[in-house]
Design a protein around this motif. Structure first.
Motif, PDB file in Angstrom:
ATOM      1  N   SER A  58       6.779 -38.933  73.479  1.00  0.00           N
ATOM      2  CA  SER A  58       6.633 -39.013  72.032  1.00  0.00           C
ATOM      3  C   SER A  58       7.807 -40.031  71.392  1.00  0.00           C
ATOM      4  CB  SER A  58       6.593 -37.696  71.205  1.00  0.00           C
ATOM      5  OG  SER A  58       7.922 -37.086  71.141  1.00  0.00           O
ATOM      6  N   TYR A  79       0.149 -37.624  73.202  1.00  0.00           N
ATOM      7  CA  TYR A  79      -0.011 -36.355  73.626  1.00  0.00           C
ATOM      8  C   TYR A  79      -1.387 -36.186  74.196  1.00  0.00           C
ATOM      9  CZ  TYR A  79       4.457 -34.483  72.216  1.00  0.00           C
ATOM     10  OH  TYR A  79       5.847 -34.514  72.161  1.00  0.00           O
ATOM     11  N   LEU A 122       4.319 -28.542  69.258  1.00  0.00           N
ATOM     12  CA  LEU A 122       3.533 -29.692  70.096  1.00  0.00           C
ATOM     13  C   LEU A 122       3.839 -29.427  71.530  1.00  0.00           C
ATOM     14  CD1 LEU A 122       5.401 -32.793  68.084  1.00  0.00           C
ATOM     15  CD2 LEU A 122       3.123 -31.755  67.814  1.00  0.00           C
ATOM     16  N   CYS A 124      -3.497 -37.267  58.671  1.00  0.00           N
ATOM     17  CA  CYS A 124      -2.748 -36.784  60.102  1.00  0.00           C
ATOM     18  C   CYS A 124      -2.926 -37.740  61.266  1.00  0.00           C
ATOM     19  CB  CYS A 124      -3.028 -35.194  60.311  1.00  0.00           C
ATOM     20  SG  CYS A 124      -4.630 -34.813  60.712  1.00  0.00           S
ATOM     21  N   PHE A 141      -3.393 -34.223  71.583  1.00  0.00           N
ATOM     22  CA  PHE A 141      -3.498 -34.704  70.154  1.00  0.00           C
ATOM     23  C   PHE A 141      -4.978 -34.561  69.567  1.00  0.00           C
ATOM     24  CE2 PHE A 141      -1.789 -36.881  66.466  1.00  0.00           C
ATOM     25  CZ  PHE A 141      -2.827 -37.787  66.479  1.00  0.00           C
ATOM     26  N   ASP A 159       3.804 -35.882  64.808  1.00  0.00           N
ATOM     27  CA  ASP A 159       2.882 -35.813  65.758  1.00  0.00           C
ATOM     28  C   ASP A 159       2.906 -37.010  66.824  1.00  0.00           C
ATOM     29  OD1 ASP A 159      -0.268 -33.656  66.231  1.00  0.00           O
ATOM     30  OD2 ASP A 159       1.342 -34.696  67.799  1.00  0.00           O
ATOM     31  N   HIS A 208      -5.486 -37.096  63.558  1.00  0.00           N
ATOM     32  CA  HIS A 208      -6.210 -36.626  64.799  1.00  0.00           C
ATOM     33  C   HIS A 208      -7.619 -36.997  65.110  1.00  0.00           C
ATOM     34  CE1 HIS A 208      -2.937 -33.690  65.900  1.00  0.00           C
ATOM     35  NE2 HIS A 208      -2.401 -33.889  64.734  1.00  0.00           N
ATOM     36  N   THR A 265       0.995 -32.960  62.694  1.00  0.00           N
ATOM     37  CA  THR A 265       0.415 -31.680  62.665  1.00  0.00           C
ATOM     38  C   THR A 265       0.801 -30.935  61.718  1.00  0.00           C
ATOM     39  OG1 THR A 265      -0.553 -30.279  64.054  1.00  0.00           O
ATOM     40  CG2 THR A 265       1.655 -30.915  64.564  1.00  0.00           C
TER      41      THR A 265
END
Lengths: 690, 338, 271
Positions: B236, B270, A595, C240, B273, B266, C242, B249
């Motif tokens: 986070s 961020y 990350l 996920c 992202f 995740d 995203h 992720t």
């Protein structure tokens, strides 16, 4: 990892291994591995928070990429070796160098992220086993001017107040530091204080997050801190805003300072700094009118050839305004590493023993010699930069570098590489294969913070105890153990401690500021702030409340001086270095987190839109950055965070090593290199017209 | 649903431990932090004091922060589903149970989640007092356990005895051999009354209600989000500790056998992202990311699919956020923004 | 056959270069298991050691299960893919997402507007519509310069079925059309036999938004303007997180959206 149910079997409380804030962190252990972390709600400093780096800690110490056995380089390749073989090779090389050139032919670099016990062992190894004072660590390139400057003015170089004082201040001054990036949890407490009504004054050439939130932002030109402060003092004295009673009773040398700052009238200062006069007056008024003003500073003060004088200047300002010695005030250098305060406290420095007891004083040498059963060298040793210079000159023949990556983090990378190549033997003690480790002759595997006990001292002088969450990985050992065993091979057996607690007790017996501490006491509280002794058995939150460590606060006149390398026609842009929230130091730990590594912007040169336009640079344009020392290629990020005329890079990325460009011109007092200012030119590699 | 009376809840807990591995929130040795840990004979009794939430929500048991998805040995891809010993989560609070139900739906097709979930039974405990910072009544997530969200729901009565509600056949099976006395039906009515009383003890949550309205009407000025975006430090913490957050992720790691693909938690806060390989970033502005997080927690759009808001009122985000933009801070700001 | 998150093993059957840093790849199953897909859908490729990334079908799986993609070298995964040879094994997961709404296109005047690397996601629907005689169709393809164009063979095949206008930001000679696709819509309308009734577009988001605004301003219903979006993707199955776009996930509700849907999604937030 085993594919069984998520079975956290224990959570070991520890202290975060990254920055100097010293947040409490819970290490979550599953089947003998650290798989995650959690914040500690009741920790007095972190109060239930962690930053992105803290949250990534499991990756940072992950077994993958870890060095698990001693390695010896043969024909350019590393091969595994036993500890015995490694110790033999090292002690032979050390002995040879010592017999040919004396003990000063060896240089030791301690790790400011390792524990106090490790650092104490490093300086004891240098002094008692090798009999040299050539021991140093990265405070050299970080806060050495704070130590040197504040010792002169106040008698002590550490943060004068505590992190809790943030909530007690009605004005917070952020001078040359970027807390929400680098000391994030502490930065969060500043945000909280601002929202609760505190005023915020930020002095920084860059438009940082706190600058955007500030009530007043002084966006001074790079390297003009002293001119600015002298200018503020001029305004303060002219208007009679100084803390008269405080100056009379607690300070000395006022007249000399007044005479000096008389040479810095507002028009002149406005010209040098680029800050309009009205803002200078506003700032001077804000700082002196505030009931309680807390000033924090960082690399934007220290990393200059005038670093020590910059610190002295900060001290002058706080003393004249009387903003010290009370809650919610103070001079608060933000220590970078999780244990750089500790490394300094432990005397991993060429001129002082643990507890800042100077090497040059015979009484101090006698005291340590008695406990260590060894006669000790008298003259002060080389700094880290002195060691690299000495290596090139052939005076320093061997170095042992623990947990540091000078190839990436020290100035003038080419110079550092040549110096390390010139050594007869380079020993690196590390977790992973860093750039510096890859240049070593011998690599010794180090235990990570999660694999040993010990203490860390955070920026507010809080000594905190950590316990191991898991056993050391492979054949890795804590630094102190490695040093003790190596000392044994060299014929010195005064380092055969049973465990870390034994080391700490020895420290407490020799260092007055740690004298009242013990592991049980540290465990019972959330650590203790030094000085902790008979006069202050529960530690000390506030320094200098009645008198300064040296008695009176000393005002010392200092002069503005330009950075050693100013922009000119050939190198027209100022270059400065920064940190990012997401990475730490050379990135050896943070870049293991997918990350954090993903977060790295695709490109690391920060350039203002005006400068970008002049060079036809757009976001992500490929660029070459050139200084007198070297060049590199990277991509551009166009931002208003840097002013026109100044570009910036973070130093975490070995593929775009900003330290290939930086200047190692040094502060004469501390040898601090001028990492914050040099001159570069930027070339647009995609410019089809050129 | 069947209802029973029990004098001593530890009796139930020990009985469960004889059948399955039990995890329960507890204070580890020398710790003042409440954590989900395996039950041992050192685990303290269940207290009747003000409820405290464990640091981590229960999602760690079904959607762990790191998990191997498959391995590649050079010629074949092999799925690596977790093998899970039967277990019980003992002492889950209503907010966290609502979150489990939410994630049960979100991860309905996910065999990794389901393998862990199917091996787990849930024993919940009603909150008889508001916890610090919680606001479950405002988001229909407590303080008492909703029907069907636990296999066993435990309610402590004023006389300190316990009302045990078995909501599933598995729950019933768990306590069969305890031969508990059946509870009088009016005890259930009493419990329902008591919930109204406890809910009324929660501090005013007007900012939550107003905030939810303003989010759903897209009424909060962009500038307000951007000011809060400036305060987001992208640590986070909120997404890690939020019981309903589920973004992850994945990446490849070299292992002795070849390559393994691992997924990890995740965070949409961020900057990278949503950043694409080309560097294009649809959510390049921190204010956008902050707004979107709260939209995901409080938008009616998600009620359509999940039957409830993403937020279960646990308050963990407020406690961990270093930038002062946890749920209470945000909802107060957006309720007041003109 | 792929598992939930576990790829199916496939081989690279053919490779050829096409355009700047772009290559055609043909894939075929390694275990004989075929799948079918619809125009507009996408799949992911896993390169062990480099993760997984999403790509559009350039041609849908045939009777042998072979399918194609045009891939541009952009990051570490595609760079690793570019080092692969015919016969090499990689991983496949898919098909994912929705498809171009064929039933709303047949028999209508369809104008396809592609920008840069946005042409491949439109290729399969162009193929399908070209095969249908009742659907008038035209294509405007905008590129930076001739060197940046892709799908040379596909375009020459399409020339037989539809008028194609190619525009360039930087044309290399006078005969080439200069400007953006929107600059040349009027010319195409004549060839289409009237104003377009449906727009299909793909390219940089800025371009697609401009296309949508243009046609809405000229009276076309927002439900008749269809865009293929791009997002960072990991799972392809809406888990996920995203690829979020408001309350929608581009990998499952998209990647094909009409402008009405997008307008509603964008209106959910104020930033």
């Amino acid at each position: 990892m085993d594919a069984t149910s998520h079975n956290i079997s224990k959570i070991t409380h520890s202290i975060c291994p990254f920055c100097g804030v010293g947040c409490g962190i819970g290490l979550r252990v599953e089947q003998g591995k650290i798989t995650g972390v959690e914040p500690l709600a009741n920790h007095p400093v972190s109060q239930g928070s962690l930053c992105a780096k803290g949250w990534s800690t499991a990756y940072a110490v992950d077994p993958i990429d870890r060095i698990k056995t001693p390695l010896i380089k043969e024909n350019g390749e590393f091969r595994p070796a036993t500890w015995d073989e490694a110790y033999r090779v090292i002690s032979e090389a050390f002995s040879t160098a010592i017999s040919e050139k004396g003990p000063d032919a060896i240089g030791i670099i301690a790790c400011a992220r390792a524990t106090n016990e490790d650092c104490y062992a490093a300086q004891k190894f240098a002094r008692a086993a090798l009999r040299t004072n050539n021991v140093d660590h990265c405070a050299r390139i970080c806060h050495s001017p704070s130590v040197a400057g504040l010792r002169q003015t106040l008698g002590s170089g550490a943060m004068t107040n505590s992190i809790d004082d943030i909530e007690k201040a009605d004005l917070i001054v952020i001078f040359g530091c970027d807390p929400t990036e680098n000391h994030t949890v502490l930065g969060g407490r500043i945000i909280r204080a601002k929202l609760a009504g505190a005023k915020l004054l930020v002095v920084d050439p860059r438009l940082t997050r706190l600058a955007r939130m500030a009530d007043l932002h002084l966006q001074l030109r790079l390297g003009t801190n002293i001119a600015l402060i002298n200018g503020l003092l001029h305004i303060i004295f002219t208007n009679g805003w100084e803390a008269k009673e405080f100056l009379n009773s607690r300070c000395e040398n006022e007249k000399v300072l007044r005479a000096k700052v008389a040479e810095y009238p507002p028009e002149k200062v406005a010209e040098i700094t680029g800050i309009p006069e009205e803002k200078l007056v506003a700032a001077a008024r804000m700082y002196t009118e505030a009931d309680r003003a807390m000033l924090s500073y960082g690399m934007g003060i220290t990393q200059y050839t005038t670093g020590t004088n910059n610190v002295i200047s900060i001290s002058n300002l706080a003393l004249v305004a009387g903003q010290i010695g009370r809650e919610g005030t103070g001079i608060n250098p933000l220590r970078g590493q999780n244990n750089v305060q500790g490394a300094c406290d432990m005397g991993a420095l060429p001129n002082v023993f643990p507890g800042y007891q100077e090497v040059k004083e015979a009484a101090n040498r006698d005291k340590f010699a008695a406990t260590w059963q060894q006669s000790l060298p008298e003259h002060k040793g080389l700094t880290s930069l002195g060691m690299t210079k000495g290596a090139l000159a052939g005076d320093v023949r061997c170095m042992m570098i623990m947990g540091e990556d000078p190839v990436v983090t020290d100035p003038d990378q080419n110079h550092v590489r040549r110096a390390l190549e010139a050594l007869d033997l380079l020993v690196v003690v590390e977790l992973v294969m860093t750039e510096t480790a890859s240049m070593a002759d011998i690599i010794l595997p180090a235990a990570a913070f999660s694999e040993k006990a010990g203490t860390f001292t955070n920026c507010e002088r809080r000594v905190q105890l950590i316990q191991p969450a898991i056993p050391s990985l492979g054949k890795a050992k804590p630094d102190w153990k490695i040093l003790g065993e190596l000392a044994e091979h060299l014929g010195y057996s005064g380092m055969d401690w049973e465990n870390e607690e034994a080391i700490f007790n020895e420290i407490a017996s020799l260092s007055p500021i740690y004298q009242g501490m013990s592991y049980p006491k540290l465990a019972a509280n959330y650590g203790l702030q030094w000085p902790c002794n008979d006069q202050a058995p529960d530690g000390t939150a506030l320094l200098h409340s009645k008198e300064f460590s040296r008695g009176k606060g000393k005002l010392i006149p200092v002069n503005h001086a330009d950075p050693a390398e100013m922009p000119n026609e050939e190198y027209p842009l100022f270059f400065t270095t920064t940190r990012l929230h997401f990475h730490y130091g050379c990135g050896s730990m943070t870049r293991k987190s997918p990350l954090l590594e993903r977060e790295t912007p695709n490109g690391v040169l920060f350039i203002n839109a005006e400068d970008a336009e002049a060079l036809a640079i757009k976001p992500q344009t490929r660029v070459r950055v050139i200084s007198r020392r070297g060049e590199l290629e990277t991509r551009a990020i166009v931002t208003d965070e840097v002013p026109p005329g100044t570009v910036a890079m973070p130093y975490h990325f070995k593929e775009a090593p900003s330290n290939r460009l930086t200047n190692n011109a040094q502060d004469p007092v501390t040898k601090m290199p001028e990492l914050k200012a040099c001159a570069v030119r930027v070339i647009n590699l995609e410019d089809k017209t050129k | 649903m069947k209802a029973f009376i029990l004098e001593d809840i530890e009796h139930l807990r020990d009985h469960l431990a004889s059948q399955r591995q039990v995890f329960t929130p507890q204070y580890a040795e020398d710790s003042t932090e409440l954590d989900w840990l395996p039950l041992t004979d050192k685990t303290a009794s269940v207290t009747a004091e003000r409820p405290v939430l464990p640091t981590y929500p229960a999602k760690q048991f079904f959607f762990p922060d790191r998990e191997i998805l498959f391995q590649f040995d050079g010629s074949a891809f092999k799925e690596t589903l977790p093998e899970v010993e039967p277990q019980v989560l003992f002492g889950v609070r209503s907010c966290d149970l609502c979150a489990i139900a939410y994630q049960d739906q979100f991860f309905e097709q996910d065999p990794y989640y389901q393998a862990r979930r199917k091996a787990t039974l849930l024993v919940g405990i009603d909150c008889n007092q508001p916890c610090e910072g919680g606001f479950c009544p405002s988001v229909n997530a407590g303080p008492f356990i909703r029907d069907g969200l636990a296999d066993l729901a435990c309610h402590q009565r004023e006389d300190k005895s316990w009302l045990i509600l078995a909501h599933t056949s598995e729950g019933e099976a768990l306590i069969e051999r305890l031969n508990l006395q059946a509870a009088d039906p009016n005890l259930i009515a009493q419990r329902n009354e008591q919930e109204t009383q406890v809910a009324a003890e929660f501090p005013s949550a007007e900012h939550i209600e107003t905030g939810i309205q303003r989010i759903n009407q897209a009424q909060v000025p962009a500038e307000t989000w951007q000011n809060m975006g400036l305060q987001c430090l992208a640590c986070s913490g909120c997404t890690n500790l939020c019981p309903t957050c589920s973004c992850f992720t994945s990446y490849d790691r070299p292992v002795a056998e070849g390559i393994e693909r691992e997924r990890c938690w995740d965070s949409c806060l961020y900057d990278a992202f949503q950043r694409e390989a080309s560097s294009h970033n649809p959510s390049a502005d921190a204010g956008q990311r902050v707004e979107r997080f709260w939209f995901h927690k409080f938008s009616d759009e998600y009620v359509k699919s999940f039957g409830r808001y993403g937020c279960t009122g646990c308050g963990r985000c407020e406690k961990t956020c270093p930038g002062v933009i946890g749920v209470h801070s945000v909802m107060k700001r957006i309720s007041a923004a003109l | 056959m792929n598992g939930f998150m576990t790829p199916q093993a496939i081989h690279i059957a053919e490779i050829y270069d096409d355009g700047e840093a772009s290559r055609h790849f043909t894939f075929e199953p390694a275990d004989g298991v075929k799948h079918s897909a619809k125009p507009g859908q996408f799949f992911t490729l896993a390169l062990p050691g480099y993760g997984e990334a999403a790509f559009t079908y350039l041609s849908l799986p045939d009777a042998e299960g072979r399918f194609k993609a045009l891939i541009r070298q952009a990051g570490s995964l595609t760079s690793a893919l570019f080092k692969c040879d015919v016969g090499d094994l990689v991983g496949f997961r898919g098909p994912f997402g929705n498809s171009w709404p064929i039933n709303q296109l047949l028999g209508k005047r369809v104008l396809i507007i592609a920008g840069g690397i946005g042409l491949p996601p439109l290729a399969t629907i162009a193929d399908q519509l070209a095969a249908d005689k009742s659907t008038p169709i035209a294509l405007i393809y905008g590129s930076r310069s001739p060197a940046d164009q892709v799908l040379k063979y596909e375009r020459s095949a399409w020339h037989m079925y539809m008028p194609i206008l190619e525009t360039f930001d930087y044309p290399s000679n006078q005969e080439q059309l200069s400007g953006t696709p929107l600059d040349h819509v009027a010319e195409v309308e004549a060839k289409l036999g009237g104003k377009p009734e449906v727009i299909l577009t793909c390219g940089p988001e800025v371009m697609m938004n401009a296309v949508a605004h243009h046609f809405v301003e000229n009276g076309l219903s927002p439900e008749s303007i269809w865009l293929a979006l791009e997002r960072r993707m990991h799972c392809g199955i809406g888990e996920c997180g995203h690829c979020y776009l408001g309350s929608s996930y581009v990998c499952t509700d998209g990647p094909v959206y009409n402008w009405q849907q997008l307008t509603q999604l964008h209106a959910q937030t104020t930033t």
